[in-house]
Every structure is written in C-alpha cells, then in structure tokens.
Write a protein that holds these residues in place. Sequence first.
Motif, PDB file in Angstrom:
ATOM      1  N   GLY A 266     -19.379 -72.810 -43.334  1.00 38.14           N
ATOM      2  CA  GLY A 266     -18.158 -72.078 -43.037  1.00 38.14           C
ATOM      3  C   GLY A 266     -17.257 -72.911 -42.141  1.00 38.14           C
ATOM      4  N   CYS A 267     -16.234 -72.288 -41.583  1.00 33.82           N
ATOM      5  CA  CYS A 267     -15.250 -73.013 -40.776  1.00 33.82           C
ATOM      6  C   CYS A 267     -15.868 -73.621 -39.515  1.00 33.82           C
ATOM      7  N   HIS A 268     -15.307 -74.722 -39.100  1.00 31.46           N
ATOM      8  CA  HIS A 268     -15.736 -75.420 -37.888  1.00 31.46           C
ATOM      9  C   HIS A 268     -15.617 -74.497 -36.681  1.00 31.46           C
ATOM     10  N   ARG A 269     -16.702 -74.411 -35.910  1.00 27.86           N
ATOM     11  CA  ARG A 269     -16.778 -73.628 -34.677  1.00 27.86           C
ATOM     12  C   ARG A 269     -16.682 -72.129 -34.915  1.00 27.86           C
ATOM     13  N   ASP A 270     -17.012 -71.693 -36.115  1.00 26.51           N
ATOM     14  CA  ASP A 270     -17.052 -70.254 -36.382  1.00 26.51           C
ATOM     15  C   ASP A 270     -18.314 -69.681 -35.762  1.00 26.51           C
TER      16      ASP A 270
ATOM     17  N   ASN B 204     -13.938 -66.426 -43.645  1.00 29.19           N
ATOM     18  CA  ASN B 204     -13.008 -67.228 -42.855  1.00 29.19           C
ATOM     19  C   ASN B 204     -12.644 -68.532 -43.564  1.00 29.19           C
ATOM     20  N   LEU B 205     -13.320 -68.808 -44.679  1.00 28.28           N
ATOM     21  CA  LEU B 205     -13.126 -70.072 -45.392  1.00 28.28           C
ATOM     22  C   LEU B 205     -12.591 -69.882 -46.799  1.00 28.28           C
ATOM     23  N   CYS B 206     -13.139 -68.910 -47.531  1.00 29.13           N
ATOM     24  CA  CYS B 206     -12.843 -68.798 -48.954  1.00 29.13           C
ATOM     25  C   CYS B 206     -12.995 -67.353 -49.398  1.00 29.13           C
TER      26      CYS B 206
ATOM     27  N   SER C 191      -7.956 -69.163 -39.334  1.00 31.48           N
ATOM     28  CA  SER C 191      -7.862 -69.313 -40.790  1.00 31.48           C
ATOM     29  C   SER C 191      -6.942 -68.249 -41.355  1.00 31.48           C
ATOM     30  N   TYR C 192      -6.058 -68.653 -42.270  1.00 29.10           N
ATOM     31  CA  TYR C 192      -5.215 -67.695 -42.978  1.00 29.10           C
ATOM     32  C   TYR C 192      -5.971 -66.976 -44.098  1.00 29.10           C
ATOM     33  N   VAL C 193      -7.154 -67.459 -44.453  1.00 32.59           N
ATOM     34  CA  VAL C 193      -7.953 -66.781 -45.472  1.00 32.59           C
ATOM     35  C   VAL C 193      -8.472 -65.442 -44.970  1.00 32.59           C
TER      36      VAL C 193
END
Length: 371
Positions: free
Chosen positions: A214-218, A226-228, A309-311
Amino acid sequence: MNPPQIESPSADTATPATLGFAMPAEFAPHDACWMLWPQRPDTWRYGAKPAQQAFAAVACAIAESETVFVGVNDDQYENARHQLPAHIRVVELSSNDAWMRDVGPTFLTHPDGRLAMVDWEFNAWGGLDGGLYFPWDKDKRIRTKIAEMLGIPRFTAPMVLEGGALHVDGEGTLITTEECLLNPNRNPGLNRREMEQLLRDYLGIDKVIWLPRGCHRDETDGHVDNLCCFVAPGQVALSWCDDDADPQAAICREALAVLEAASDAKGRPLSVHKLPQPGPLYIAEDEASGLDRLDSSHPRRPGDRMAGSYVNFYIANAAVVMPLLDPVHDEEAKAILQGLFPDKRVIGVPAREILLGGGNIHCITQQQPRV
C-alpha cells in the motif's frame, strides 16, 4: 413478529456465498452511508473540533444524494446533533475512534433483495503488534449493533480484516495488498490460499488480485483503499507518483505492473487511470502540538510523513466526494475523477484534518447498498 435470525457460520454451517450473498461494488446504488463522530484527543487535535468540522462537511456532501447515519458516543451526542444538519441522522453508537470503513460492517446483498453483513474480527490494525490504539472493545461491538438496528443477518468471519483492506467490482473480482492481508499481525495462521478461500466464502467473489504494497507510511499496514480502487467493472484508479526519489514511486510502479498483467473475474484486462499523488505531506509542528500524548496510541510527531492520496474518495449515489489535500494537484485530480464519473458531481472537501488522524474520506465512511 419474530426477531431477525443472526447467522454466525462455523465449520458446519453455510457461508454467505453458498447462500447466495455477495458484496456489491461501491459504485452500485446505496440506501445509506454510515459514519462515526471523531473525538479522541490523541488522534484528533484540539479536542477534535477541526476534525468534526471536516467530518460534518463530508456528511453533508454525501447526504445530498443518500441518507447518512452518524454514530456518536453519548458524551458527544448533543454536540454532534447541533453541528450536523437535521436531515443527517445522529444515533448513539459508541466507538473507540471514528474509522467506520474498518470497524463497521461489510454489507452483502442477495438477488432476492435481502441485505446482510460480514462481521470481521477487528484488532485496531495489528493488535499488540503495531496496532494504533488500545483498547478497541467498543469498536468490536459496532457491527453487532448496526445489525440489530437494521434487523439483518450478521455473518461472523473467522479472520481479522478491515473494510479499507479491500475493493470489489461487484462482478467477482477483489483487489487487496499482500502487505496488509498477509501481515502476521492480522492472521498469522492463514496462508494466501486459505485467505483467498475465506474471501470467496464471505464476500461471494471469484478472483483476488494481489498488489504488493500500500501507500508509503500508511499506518494501516497498506490498505488498498489508499492506493487503488475500482471505478467501474474492468477499470481502476491508481495513486501515482513520478518522482523516483520518492519511495512511493516504486510502490506505484509495482502496482501498475500487476494491474496491467491482470484480468478480472470475467477475463477482461484492467484499464488503469492514474491519479496524481498530493504532496508529499508532513505533519506540522502546530498540528502535532494539539494532540494528547498517550502510551496506548500511535504517536503523531512533527515532520512525520502522511499517506495522502486522492484515491481515498467516496462514491455516493449522485456524487463523488474527494479529499482536497494539495492546491498544486487538487484541481487535476478533481478533473480526472469527473472524467471517470461523468454522471456524478465531484465534490471536493478540505480533508487535511482527516488525514492528520491517519486516513481520509473513504476511511471514515461505509456504504449500505440498496436492495
């Protein structure tokens, strides 16, 4: 009238899938959206007053096209009722924090028009091995209470899982990350094959697409939301970073390679739509200084990077409610989302206060599908 039957499958009882239930996509029609009211002083700065304003703005945007329920602890009930418009339904629903996506139910529907839910085990994103707070006893009861309120069956799943760890297309495909679902602080006794079988049993899906991270530092250990995410059958939105010096860039490239090589449960290749990454965004000194410091909760320090994240948007019946996080990229992200959802109005809500708590708009909402 007889009370509703609460179904809690075990090894010798039917699973949701065998009974014909499945999880619909978020872009399918909704009857309602569920949220919780923020108040933890170790998560939300200045007594959560700035966060409450942000949550209220999200609730109002969603309520333009579907009913919104906001669950509130008793000591915040009057405050929430005064801050929220009358058409938003405020209910007493105690919680340890405000992440309804993860502590709330995963709703299921049946072709005959019935609604049900999955009650996953919850351990605050890792339990005593990296979890974000202790205790989480109130959070564990939320799904049971909502099942009682709605009078619907509740299927108790034998695994730890949070709603933000998965997205489905409503046509048999689920997307998730290895970093989260295979993390030993969730289900150390389950391997990938066993995990996939449980997802089939409880969500009625046929295929799992595994992204590495997933996203860095999530701080959720890599939630996929938060990614896709799916924006339509055969189409996904992916958070994207072009800066090779940013650790997020490698994560995005890994995910893109998997998605471009994958097909969904219907055998279709996936179309990938890139959303720019905001920032990078960091916690400011004044933002960290407004928080209580407790040994039992995740520390939030000045200079810590946030997993923006805009996702992390919510698909409502007539709108897409997206976070506004970075003036450099907000309008670009909004235009991309408008292109992906031409029949919905894209509503941007200033969401830094939500991100300061560790998540964003998708994390604080949970859709109840229409049946």
